[in-house]
Design an enzyme around this catalytic site. Structure first.
Site: not given
Length: 380
Positions: A137-139
């Site tokens: 995801g955002c990581a």
């Protein structure tokens, strides 16, 4: 030492404002018992504009998971070549100079990965290594930087291209009426990014150390439910509180290298929302302007998932070079809950040679990019 160079960021041409978002929420969910709460949460994100890969009226339609995924693939193939070309120019390289492509996205699915299409169509060598990352995801932007750092540390003469493509609007689910889902409808935006990590030389962040941290027992705080209609984003209200755990973890990661996280010159942090940045600043004892680049990304583009840290990096470049050797941090947060952290120092080569190497020239003549198309909307 591996250097993270200047990125290229592109956003689609369709724009939705905060006022548009709030009016749509009032119209589409007029009878929702928690509408006022949802409206307040959306207003508090600080997001003023977002860019969408489709017009708003098409975004609100759900033609089915298959059609949406085909749209993701089609739009990515049309828009990414120009973004990649500009990122290579920033690094003063050509496609054949790249030894690994890391492709990150959590908003569409392809197998073979987009990396195979890029190699076949944009002049990369057939032996270019591929590393698709789809479930962080955002990581994932932070993870991509760290894996590129690892690769270039192991192979110091090699170069890595990172490509992030996030069309978050394709995850809109009109049947999801939870408050967390309504909030996400007003938070996430679409964007693409490309950036090179050079094994030697380069202008940007000379990467020194990296690390990861997983907050135990938070697997269901940020997640996808995979259903017939596609990916359904799920967000727990406890997510912002994780900075109380991640800030000490970031300190612990930096401490063995004698880095004081309260004394850095630049901070490129994932802008999941304003409270994430507020809480991180509180726990690290940092003033609000510390995260100005991340806040600008959030205000002007929303949460653009894995592309956030690259957009913040571009804003740092645009602001002007920090002093040579200035220390800084990159931090991406995502499902898990996971933090991907990198420490580096600003590097400005004293004698920058802007002409491609003889190897680049030879390779470019033999393998010029094919199928490159202009990217609608801003490209930086």
């Amino acid at each position: 030492m591996p250097t993270l160079c200047r990125p290229c960021i592109a956003v689609p041409e369709h724009i939705i404002t905060a006022e548009d978002t709030l009016e749509l929420a009032r119209t589409l969910h007029a009878g929702h018992p928690q509408l006022e709460l949802a409206l307040r949460l959306i207003s508090n994100t600080g997001v003023r504009t977002r860019h969408l890969v489709q017009p708003v009226e098409d975004t609100l339609r759900h033609p089915g998971f298959e059609e949406r995924n085909l749209l993701y693939e089609r739009e990515a193939k049309e828009r990414l070549p120009a973004v990649i070309e500009r990122a290579l120019e920033h690094a003063e390289l050509a496609a054949p100079d790249i030894d690994m492509i890391i492709y990150v996205s959590c908003t569409g699915f392809m197998m073979p990965s987009m990396t195979a299409w890029l190699i076949n169509n944009l002049g990369f060598r057939p032996e270019t290594r591929q590393l698709p990352i789809s479930q962080l995801g955002c990581a994932a932007g932070g993870a991509a930087v760290n894996r590129a750092h690892d690769f270039c540390t192991a192979y110091p003469d090699r170069n890595v291209l990172i490509v992030a493509c996030e069309f978050c609007s394709l995850l809109y689910q009109p049947s999801d009426l939870q408050v967390g889902s309504l909030l996400c409808n007003g938070l996430f935006g679409d964007a693409m990014a490309a950036v090179v990590v050079k094994g030697r030389g380069g202008h940007g962040i000379a990467l020194r150390h990296n690390g990861s941290h997983l907050v135990p027992d938070t697997e269901d705080w940020i997640s996808y439910a995979v259903r017939d209609t596609g990916f359904h984003f799920q967000l727990d209200k406890r997510v912002p509180a994780t900075m109380g755990v991640l800030a000490p973890a970031m300190r612990s990661m930096a401490a063995p290298h004698d880095w004081d996280l309260a004394q850095l010159d630049f901070y490129l942090v994932h802008a999941g929302g304003p409270r994430i940045l507020d809480d991180l600043g509180h726990h690290l004892g940092l003033p609000a302007h510390t995260f100005r680049h991340s806040r600008s990304t959030l205000t002007e583009r929303g949460n653009i998932a894995s592309a956030v840290i690259f957009d913040a990096l571009e804003r740092l470049f645009a602001e002007g070079d920090p002093a040579h050797g200035a220390p800084g941090i990159i931090a991406g947060f995502g499902p898990g809950i996971t933090a991907e952290i990198a420490l580096g120092r600003w590097s400005v080569p004293q004698h920058r040679d802007r002409s491609p190497s003889h190897l680049t020239v030879a390779r470019t003549a033999a393998a010029a990019p094919v199928g490159a198309a202009p990217v609608p909307g801003p490209v930086h």
